[in-house]
Design a protein around this motif. Structure first.
Motif, PDB file in Angstrom:
ATOM      1  N   ALA A   1     -23.981  76.699  35.257  1.00 15.00           N
ATOM      2  CA  ALA A   1     -24.148  75.238  35.233  1.00 15.00           C
ATOM      3  C   ALA A   1     -24.952  74.879  36.480  1.00 15.00           C
ATOM      4  O   ALA A   1     -24.414  74.360  37.455  1.00 15.00           O
ATOM      5  CB  ALA A   1     -22.793  74.537  35.236  1.00 15.00           C
TER       6      ALA A   1
ATOM      7  N   THR B   1     -18.896  74.499  27.577  1.00 17.57           N
ATOM      8  CA  THR B   1     -20.227  74.127  27.077  1.00 17.57           C
ATOM      9  C   THR B   1     -20.344  72.607  26.996  1.00 17.57           C
ATOM     10  O   THR B   1     -21.361  72.029  27.387  1.00 17.57           O
ATOM     11  CB  THR B   1     -20.464  74.761  25.677  1.00 17.57           C
ATOM     12  OG1 THR B   1     -20.275  76.162  25.801  1.00 17.57           O
ATOM     13  CG2 THR B   1     -21.853  74.474  25.158  1.00 17.57           C
TER      14      THR B   1
ATOM     15  N   ALA C   1     -22.037  73.612  30.689  1.00 13.06           N
ATOM     16  CA  ALA C   1     -22.291  75.011  31.054  1.00 13.06           C
ATOM     17  C   ALA C   1     -23.068  75.708  29.935  1.00 13.06           C
ATOM     18  O   ALA C   1     -22.946  75.341  28.765  1.00 13.06           O
ATOM     19  CB  ALA C   1     -20.977  75.730  31.293  1.00 13.06           C
ATOM     20  N   GLU C   2     -23.878  76.671  30.337  1.00 11.14           N
ATOM     21  CA  GLU C   2     -24.516  77.543  29.343  1.00 11.14           C
ATOM     22  C   GLU C   2     -23.760  78.854  29.368  1.00 11.14           C
ATOM     23  O   GLU C   2     -23.610  79.469  30.428  1.00 11.14           O
ATOM     24  CB  GLU C   2     -25.973  77.780  29.694  1.00 11.14           C
ATOM     25  CG  GLU C   2     -26.842  76.607  29.304  1.00 11.14           C
ATOM     26  CD  GLU C   2     -28.189  76.657  29.993  1.00 11.14           C
ATOM     27  OE1 GLU C   2     -28.660  77.770  30.308  1.00 11.14           O
ATOM     28  OE2 GLU C   2     -28.734  75.568  30.233  1.00 11.14           O
ATOM     29  N   ILE C   3     -23.314  79.264  28.175  1.00 13.58           N
ATOM     30  CA  ILE C   3     -22.494  80.475  28.124  1.00 13.58           C
ATOM     31  C   ILE C   3     -23.253  81.547  27.368  1.00 13.58           C
ATOM     32  O   ILE C   3     -23.793  81.290  26.283  1.00 13.58           O
ATOM     33  CB  ILE C   3     -21.160  80.209  27.377  1.00 13.58           C
ATOM     34  CG1 ILE C   3     -20.483  78.931  27.876  1.00 13.58           C
ATOM     35  CG2 ILE C   3     -20.248  81.423  27.424  1.00 13.58           C
ATOM     36  CD1 ILE C   3     -19.519  79.052  29.002  1.00 13.58           C
ATOM     37  N   SER C   4     -23.302  82.727  27.928  1.00 14.34           N
ATOM     38  CA  SER C   4     -23.934  83.840  27.207  1.00 14.34           C
ATOM     39  C   SER C   4     -23.100  85.095  27.484  1.00 14.34           C
ATOM     40  O   SER C   4     -22.183  85.084  28.311  1.00 14.34           O
ATOM     41  CB  SER C   4     -25.375  84.033  27.676  1.00 14.34           C
ATOM     42  OG  SER C   4     -25.387  84.227  29.067  1.00 14.34           O
TER      43      SER C   4
ATOM     44  N   TYR D   1     -22.122  79.309  38.768  1.00 13.40           N
ATOM     45  CA  TYR D   1     -22.488  80.544  38.055  1.00 13.40           C
ATOM     46  C   TYR D   1     -21.307  81.501  38.142  1.00 13.40           C
ATOM     47  O   TYR D   1     -20.683  81.623  39.197  1.00 13.40           O
ATOM     48  CB  TYR D   1     -23.703  81.216  38.704  1.00 13.40           C
ATOM     49  CG  TYR D   1     -24.027  82.567  38.105  1.00 13.40           C
ATOM     50  CD1 TYR D   1     -24.841  82.661  36.982  1.00 13.40           C
ATOM     51  CD2 TYR D   1     -23.508  83.744  38.659  1.00 13.40           C
ATOM     52  CE1 TYR D   1     -25.115  83.911  36.414  1.00 13.40           C
ATOM     53  CE2 TYR D   1     -23.778  84.980  38.100  1.00 13.40           C
ATOM     54  CZ  TYR D   1     -24.579  85.054  36.978  1.00 13.40           C
ATOM     55  OH  TYR D   1     -24.847  86.278  36.406  1.00 13.40           O
TER      56      TYR D   1
ATOM     57  N   SER E   1     -16.246  76.822  24.387  1.00 10.91           N
ATOM     58  CA  SER E   1     -16.813  75.591  23.816  1.00 10.91           C
ATOM     59  C   SER E   1     -16.491  74.398  24.714  1.00 10.91           C
ATOM     60  O   SER E   1     -17.323  73.495  24.871  1.00 10.91           O
ATOM     61  CB  SER E   1     -16.345  75.371  22.376  1.00 10.91           C
ATOM     62  OG  SER E   1     -14.958  75.277  22.345  1.00 10.91           O
TER      63      SER E   1
ATOM     64  N   ALA F   1     -21.407  82.396  32.620  1.00 12.87           N
ATOM     65  CA  ALA F   1     -21.412  80.940  32.484  1.00 12.87           C
ATOM     66  C   ALA F   1     -22.243  80.375  33.631  1.00 12.87           C
ATOM     67  O   ALA F   1     -22.058  80.766  34.783  1.00 12.87           O
ATOM     68  CB  ALA F   1     -19.992  80.395  32.540  1.00 12.87           C
TER      69      ALA F   1
END
Ligand code: EPU
Length: 428
Positions: free
Chosen positions: A151, A134, A138-141, A110, A131, A149
């Motif tokens: 994961a 991702t 990973a989830e990116i916001s 994180y 990208s 980020a």
């Protein structure tokens, strides 16, 4: 009254002598982030004495590391669990702090890092960093100017194609991949010597990386890495700056501490312009006996001509015999400083990413303003080819990339001073 630092140079000197170049800023900053990947004490040697290194040290301290900068070394003690947040107050002062994203995500699963925004050389996107991460799971916001980020189940090896060989994206993905599960392949990766330097440090720490210096990097993730001592590669941009300054002033300088093969294209351009270049091991000599001839220059990712030497290329063209076409392919705002060069009498017209420069025998000293690190150095050097005195303001930019710039100029024979001048204020 507010005061600002300026550098004043008297035109006319021909640079002569020897100059030593230290570690590369753009390597050392990232090597300090590489240290985050292993618990314990890593030492990055040959770090330049510049503001950016001090800011990076502070970024790491806020992540819970103990960092000492002494004797040209960064000694970094990394805790078992580093922090996972980098604030805007530091990130805005040092874009490179975005490089903690990959290593922290790999170690913590994180990370929350402030978005640095654009700067005076262009818009500077981060989409390829995001990208690629991702693709690795990973989830990116984003929220409130931060990128987040996560994961939670860890990062996994993946095949990543970069749209462009971005230096920063290659570095972040590499630093994330070394601790991911499985094999990551980064295609169209950046090939800069600073990337090779990072790969060397990571490999010494126990990472498994193939293809360093090529456009395909293959990384086999490992469980953990061990701390190491690593020496930073010499700064090819500082070395290239001295090489252009020597050619522009019809001087004779030996530049130590930089591998000339990392400046192949730049040195070849100087030879085309009429310079004699003698190559050595980790050093080279540039001599120029006559007015430089015009040469066309196109910036490209390594091994092409470095965008960070573009202001020096424009400076050379500004005093060369004939017209040069200079093309910038990396940053959309790199020509921002051109108006300052025009204040020195340079004949430059730009159209999109091209500049046509008609060389003049002499420029004309004037007060100008540094807009970024490299433009600042380029303006000081252009001032060496100008009649009278050139005063470059906002020299804090130069301090970010050129340790001992004024001292080195003086040693090479330039009448130069750094002064602290009052800035006028206007009542309203
Ligand atoms: N780009 C994107 N999306 C991304 C990444 C990059 O559009 O996800 C674009 C950028 O906007 C830019 C181009 O790609 O137009 C190149 O960017 P790159 O990522 O390669 O550059 P960087 O990592 O941001 C580093 C150096 C720069 C140097 C460039 C190119 C550091 C701290 N900075 O920047 O150095 O010019 O690579 O070689 O390593 C300097 O030292 O003065 C300096 C600006």
């Amino acid at each position: 009254m507010a005061r600002v630092d300026v550098i004043r140079v008297k035109g006319g000197a021909q640079l002569a002598g020897d100059v030593s170049v230290g570690g590369a800023k753009n390597s050392a900053l990232k090597l300090m982030a590489v240290a985050l990947l292993a618990q314990g004490r890593s030492v990055v040697e040959n770090v330049p004495r510049i503001t950016d290194i001090a800011i990076m040290a502070e970024v790491l301290r806020r992540l819970g590391c103990q960092v000492t900068l002494e004797g040209g070394h960064a000694i970094i003690d990394v805790p078992a669990e580093p922090g996972s947040e980098a604030d805007y107050d530091l990130v805005r002062r040092l874009r490179a702090s975005i490089c903690v994203l990959g290593p922290l995500l790999a170690r913590r699963g994180y990370v929350r890092v402030a978005l640095p925004g654009g700067d005076m050389i262009g818009s500077r996107g981060l989409d390829m960093h995001f990208s690629g991460l991702t693709r690795m799971g990973a989830e990116i916001s984003g929220e409130h100017g931060f990128v987040i980020a996560a994961a939670p189940r860890g990062l996994r090896g993946s095949k990543i194609w970069l749209d462009f060989p971005s230096v920063g994206a290659t570095e972040n993905l590499l630093m994330a991949a070394v601790l991911a599960k499985g094999v990551t392949e980064i295609d169209n990766a950046a090939r800069e010597p600073e990337i090779v330097d990072i790969c060397d440090m990571l490999t010494a720490m126990g990472a498994r990386i193939g293809g360093a210096g090529s456009s395909t990097l293959t990384v086999e993730g490992v469980e953990s890495l061990s701390p190491v001592t690593h020496r930073t590669v010499g700064d090819r941009i500082v070395g290239g700056t001295w090489a252009f300054a020597t050619a522009m002033t019809r001087g004779d300088v030996t530049i130590h501490g930089v591998r000339p093969e990392y400046l192949d294209v730049a040195l070849d351009k100087l030879v085309t312009a009429g310079a004699q270049v003698t190559l050595g091991e980790n050093q080279f000599r540039v001599r120029m006996e006559q007015r430089p001839r015009a040469v066309d220059i196109v910036t490209l990712p390594f091994p092409g001509f470095a965008t960070d030497l573009l202001p020096m290329a424009i400076g050379l063209a500004a005093v060369a015999e004939g017209a040069s076409l200079i093309t910038e392919n990396i940053f959309d705002g790199r020509f921002m400083f051109v108006n300052e060069m025009v204040r020195l009498g340079a004949d430059i017209r730009t159209d999109g990413h091209h500049a046509v420069v008609n060389g003049r025998e002499r420029l004309s000293g004037a007060p100008v303003r540094a807009t970024d690190i490299r433009a600042g150095a380029g303006l000081v050097i252009a001032g060496l080819c100008a009649d009278g005195v050139t005063e470059v303001g906002e020299v804090h930019h130069i301090d970010r990339g050129y340790p001992d710039f004024v001292t080195d100029l003086a040693k090479l024979g330039v009448e130069v001073e750094r002064a602290d001048v009052p800035e006028p204020t206007f009542d309203f």
